[in-house]
Design a protein around this motif. Structure first.
Motif, PDB file in Angstrom:
ATOM      1  N   GLY A 158     -11.609   3.963   0.598  1.00  0.00           N
ATOM      2  CA  GLY A 158     -11.996   4.329  -1.166  1.00  0.00           C
ATOM      3  C   GLY A 158     -12.200   1.984  -1.006  1.00  0.00           C
ATOM      4  N   GLU A 159     -12.331   2.438  -1.794  1.00  0.00           N
ATOM      5  CA  GLU A 159     -12.753   1.224  -2.654  1.00  0.00           C
ATOM      6  C   GLU A 159     -11.947  -0.379  -2.764  1.00  0.00           C
ATOM      7  OE1 GLU A 159     -15.142   1.641  -5.890  1.00  0.00           O
ATOM      8  OE2 GLU A 159     -14.567  -0.899  -7.270  1.00  0.00           O
ATOM      9  N   GLY A 160     -10.745   0.292  -2.816  1.00  0.00           N
ATOM     10  CA  GLY A 160     -10.042  -1.087  -3.538  1.00  0.00           C
ATOM     11  C   GLY A 160      -9.069  -0.641  -4.017  1.00  0.00           C
ATOM     12  N   PRO A 161      -8.080  -1.665  -4.661  1.00  0.00           N
ATOM     13  CA  PRO A 161      -6.945  -1.366  -4.939  1.00  0.00           C
ATOM     14  C   PRO A 161      -6.644  -1.179  -7.268  1.00  0.00           C
ATOM     15  CG  PRO A 161      -6.404  -3.716  -3.807  1.00  0.00           C
ATOM     16  CD  PRO A 161      -7.892  -2.569  -3.342  1.00  0.00           C
ATOM     17  N   PRO A 201      -2.473   2.028  -1.567  1.00  0.00           N
ATOM     18  CA  PRO A 201      -3.663   2.699  -1.766  1.00  0.00           C
ATOM     19  C   PRO A 201      -3.618   3.800  -2.936  1.00  0.00           C
ATOM     20  CG  PRO A 201      -3.790   3.309   0.151  1.00  0.00           C
ATOM     21  CD  PRO A 201      -2.292   1.788   0.199  1.00  0.00           C
ATOM     22  N   PHE A 202      -4.129   4.002  -3.672  1.00  0.00           N
ATOM     23  CA  PHE A 202      -4.062   5.167  -4.405  1.00  0.00           C
ATOM     24  C   PHE A 202      -2.996   6.389  -4.426  1.00  0.00           C
ATOM     25  CE2 PHE A 202      -8.399   5.262  -1.873  1.00  0.00           C
ATOM     26  CZ  PHE A 202      -9.031   5.926  -3.059  1.00  0.00           C
ATOM     27  N   GLU A 218      -2.097   0.147  -7.375  1.00  0.00           N
ATOM     28  CA  GLU A 218      -1.860   0.089  -5.936  1.00  0.00           C
ATOM     29  C   GLU A 218      -1.672  -1.863  -6.059  1.00  0.00           C
ATOM     30  OE1 GLU A 218      -4.101   1.302  -7.340  1.00  0.00           O
ATOM     31  OE2 GLU A 218      -3.694   3.396  -6.824  1.00  0.00           O
TER      32      GLU A 218
END
Ligand code: URA
Length: 279
Positions: free
Chosen positions: A127-130, A140-141, A134
């Motif tokens: 994914g993109e980031g926290p 994450p997620f 998160e």
């Protein structure tokens, strides 16, 4: 309202704001609750007055650029590359990422968010980031988007406990949940590459446009990339199939696009079947 009820309500409210992308000044909140724990304080005390135009110099808004002013971006990337290369396995890589002080985002967030799920799983979601949740948990997620991601994966028998590994292209939450900048992504990239190299997934899912563009080195938008199988290439030339998908946070905002995500999940399932991966 009892003293702790007020503090809890304030915590819930500010967490909700953070999830929505509002930059909350936690030092002000701490000061307000310490001064008068039964009074949450005025909303105007707690958030920047102009949400559309964050305060501070451009550098302050983007992150604390004072950190590492002494080292050039190239030096920091070289450091990240050396650290990543010296990690012989996933625990060592996680320790290396934790130890890396090169990202200007690190000083502004709570936790370094690296990965979750089953190491060496056939499916790797990137994914993109926290976001806010998160950043608080270090995983994450785990927020609302993460819960939707879990449900999407479960629809084709994937889950973190048995067959899916989850990470991001950025490990530190940017202020106000803005998108990570190219130079911030570049600092994480050696670690991302090494994680893929060590994990050897059968297939990668790029969750959302930021991850897809970063991993594929393209400016093509996610609406054109999704629904296609692409190739991710490590610096040494090793290739992995990758399917870009709509980000679950986007799907929460545009549930009418869930049918597209479902088609992408079916494509992933078909690819796994073709590769003989039993899930
Ligand atoms: N969105 C992401 O892209 N990654 C996370 O870890 C959480 C939300």
């Amino acid at each position: 309202m009892p003293q702790n009820a007020s503090a809890l309500a304030l915590k819930a409210l500010t967490e909700w704001w953070e999830e929505m992308g509002v930059a909350v000044d936690t030092s002000v909140i701490r000061a307000v609750t310490a001064a008068n724990p039964t009074r949450p304080g005025s909303i105007r005390d707690l958030v920047p007055q102009n949400q559309d135009r964050p305060k501070g110099t451009p550098d302050q808004v983007r992150g604390n650029r004072k950190t590492n002013k002494t080292k050039s971006p190239d030096t920091l990337i070289a450091e990240a590359r050396a650290l990543a290369a010296s990690a012989a396995d996933l625990p060592a890589l996680k320790a290396a990422i934790e130890a890396f002080e090169g990202s200007p985002l690190k000083a502004q967030c709570d936790k370094t968010v690296i990965c979750d799920g089953t190491p060496n799983a056939p499916v790797m979601v990137i994914g993109e980031g926290p976001g806010g949740q998160e950043d608080r948990t270090g995983l994450p997620f785990v927020g609302k988007a993460g819960q939707l991601l879990n449900r999407m994966l479960a629809a084709i028998n994937l889950d973190r406990k048995t067959n899916t590994f989850i990470t991001n292209v950025n490990y530190w939450r940017p202020p106000g949940n803005r998108n990570p900048e190219a130079d911030e992504l570049a600092l994480c990239r050696p670690f991302v590459d090494r994680m893929i190299e060590l994990s050897q997934p059968k297939i990668i899912i790029a969750a959302g446009g930021v991850a897809a563009k970063c991993l594929l080195g393209t400016n093509t938008g996610i609406m054109r990339l999704r629904g296609t199988k692409q190739t991710f290439t490590l610096p040494d030339g090793t290739e992995f199939p990758i399917i870009p998908m709509l980000h679950p946070a986007y799907l929460l905002r545009r549930p009418q696009d869930k049918s597209r995500a479902w088609r992408d999940l079916l494509l992933l399932q078909a690819e796994l079947e073709t590769m003989g991966v039993v899930i």
